[in-house]
Design an enzyme around this catalytic site. Structure first.
Site, PDB file in Angstrom:
ATOM      1  N   TYR A  23      -9.423   2.178  -2.280  1.00 12.46           N
ATOM      2  CA  TYR A  23     -10.151   2.161  -1.744  1.00 12.46           C
ATOM      3  C   TYR A  23     -11.477   3.574  -1.841  1.00 12.46           C
ATOM      4  O   TYR A  23     -11.734   3.203  -1.466  1.00 12.46           O
ATOM      5  CB  TYR A  23      -9.087   3.724  -0.953  1.00 12.46           C
ATOM      6  CG  TYR A  23      -9.643   3.898   0.812  1.00 12.46           C
ATOM      7  CD1 TYR A  23      -9.863   2.937   1.909  1.00 12.46           C
ATOM      8  CD2 TYR A  23     -10.099   5.363   1.095  1.00 12.46           C
ATOM      9  CE1 TYR A  23     -10.380   3.269   3.074  1.00 12.46           C
ATOM     10  CE2 TYR A  23     -10.088   5.563   2.262  1.00 12.46           C
ATOM     11  CZ  TYR A  23     -10.929   5.028   3.183  1.00 12.46           C
ATOM     12  OH  TYR A  23     -11.332   4.887   5.120  1.00 12.46           O
TER      13      TYR A  23
ATOM     14  N   SER B  27     -18.885   3.934   6.047  1.00 10.29           N
ATOM     15  CA  SER B  27     -17.499   3.981   4.439  1.00 10.29           C
ATOM     16  C   SER B  27     -16.991   5.623   4.881  1.00 10.29           C
ATOM     17  O   SER B  27     -15.905   4.875   5.972  1.00 10.29           O
ATOM     18  CB  SER B  27     -19.135   4.620   3.822  1.00 10.29           C
ATOM     19  OG  SER B  27     -18.758   4.760   2.657  1.00 10.29           O
ATOM     20  N   SER B  28     -16.563   5.886   3.759  1.00 14.37           N
ATOM     21  CA  SER B  28     -16.358   7.172   4.030  1.00 14.37           C
ATOM     22  C   SER B  28     -16.970   8.323   3.230  1.00 14.37           C
ATOM     23  O   SER B  28     -17.392   8.091   2.250  1.00 14.37           O
ATOM     24  CB  SER B  28     -14.519   6.587   3.754  1.00 14.37           C
ATOM     25  OG  SER B  28     -13.711   8.097   3.684  1.00 14.37           O
TER      26      SER B  28
ATOM     27  N   LYS C  36     -15.128   2.384  -0.771  1.00 18.43           N
ATOM     28  CA  LYS C  36     -16.083   2.445   0.643  1.00 18.43           C
ATOM     29  C   LYS C  36     -17.582   3.712  -0.262  1.00 18.43           C
ATOM     30  O   LYS C  36     -18.127   3.443  -0.088  1.00 18.43           O
ATOM     31  CB  LYS C  36     -14.783   4.024   0.516  1.00 18.43           C
ATOM     32  CG  LYS C  36     -13.416   3.638   2.177  1.00 18.43           C
ATOM     33  CD  LYS C  36     -15.171   2.889   2.732  1.00 18.43           C
ATOM     34  CE  LYS C  36     -13.692   2.742   3.838  1.00 18.43           C
ATOM     35  NZ  LYS C  36     -14.700   1.642   5.099  1.00 18.43           N
TER      36      LYS C  36
END
Length: 270
Positions: free
Chosen positions: A161, A145-146, A165
């Protein structure tokens, strides 16, 4: 007590987005552990790891061109990879199209790749992972993920984005209930500011990484990320890869549905 080892020698790992950045370091980490790797990317040259000398036990990496927004291509790749090595022990979902535009088309394309593509990858891999469980062996998935999905730090506000994520990490938690009942573990990792290096190709050509492009073209944004890290430095892809090895291995045998933050302390309130 067993030794503190990953025990990935002669195993087989699938990695999406394995040709550069964090994905590339993950491929190299598994090769160093003696695991064979099937990796995919949008484009494949065939010599991505020809200069890498760290593989042990004859481990090799086989690349395939795959569009992760295409369910058919994902399923075909998983089946082909399983046939090539006779098994699948772990799956690392790393690929992301990194779509940054704040448009309806961008949202649709990102959804197909980041969410539907991830669901397809998990579902297509599950039968092969179940075979490892039946053989009393470790079977696992790790989703990259982020931290952008938790702190909305992406430079383009309103792009898909950050949202997707975050959704990937939540999806992994939900699947932990389903797959855990089958003996398969799934966890996610939320990397923070990881400074991917440029890549020198076998012909000497230098391929700029997205991170280095942002650092060059939008230095104030880069500096804002750096200033937010208590360790006062950006991370390197190997630090994420090491976390992947741990979570994917039997060393993390009772970790399921977790989201591990690898960000140098940037998100102390998370």
């Amino acid at each position: 007590m067993p030794s503190f080892a990953s025990n990935f020698a002669n195993k087989h790992v699938l990695i999406t987005g394995g040709s550069k950045g964090i994905g590339r370091s993950i491929v190299e980490a598994f090769l160093t552990e003696g695991a064979n790797v099937s990796f995919c990317a949008r484009t494949i040259r065939g010599d991505e790891f020809s200069l890498f000398k760290g593989a042990i036990n004859g481990a090799r990496a086989v690349g395939s061109a795959v569009d992760i927004s295409s369910p058919e291509e994902i399923k075909s790749w998983v089946d082909k990879a399983a046939k090539e090595f006779g098994r699948i022990d772990s799956v690392i979902a790393n690929a992301s199209p990194l779509i940054g535009e704040a448009t309806a088309e961008a949202w649709e394309n990102s959804f197909r790749a980041d969410i539907l593509g991830l669901v397809t990858l998990i579902d297509a891999s599950t039968p092969f992972l179940e075979e490892r469980v039946k053989a009393s062996e470790n079977a696992s998935l790790v989703v990259i993920s982020s931290m952008a999905g938790f702190e909305a730090r992406h430079p383009v506000a309103g792009s898909p984005y950050s949202t997707f994520k975050r959704a990937q990490a939540t999806l992994a938690k939900d699947y932990a209930r389903k797959l855990g009942a089958l003996g398969i573990r799934i966890n996610s990792i939320a990397p923070g500011s990881i400074e991917n290096p440029n890549i020198t190709l076998p012909d000497g050509t230098v391929q700029l990484s997205q991170y280095q492009i942002v650092k060059r073209d939008n230095y104030p944004f880069y500096k804002s990320l750096l200033d937010a890290v208590p360790l006062a430095r950006t991370g390197v892809p190997e630090e994420v890869a090491n976390t992947v090895i741990f979570l994917a291995s039997g060393l993390a045998s009772y970790i399921n549905g977790a989201n591990v933050v690898v960000d140098g302390g940037m998100s102390l309130f998370f």
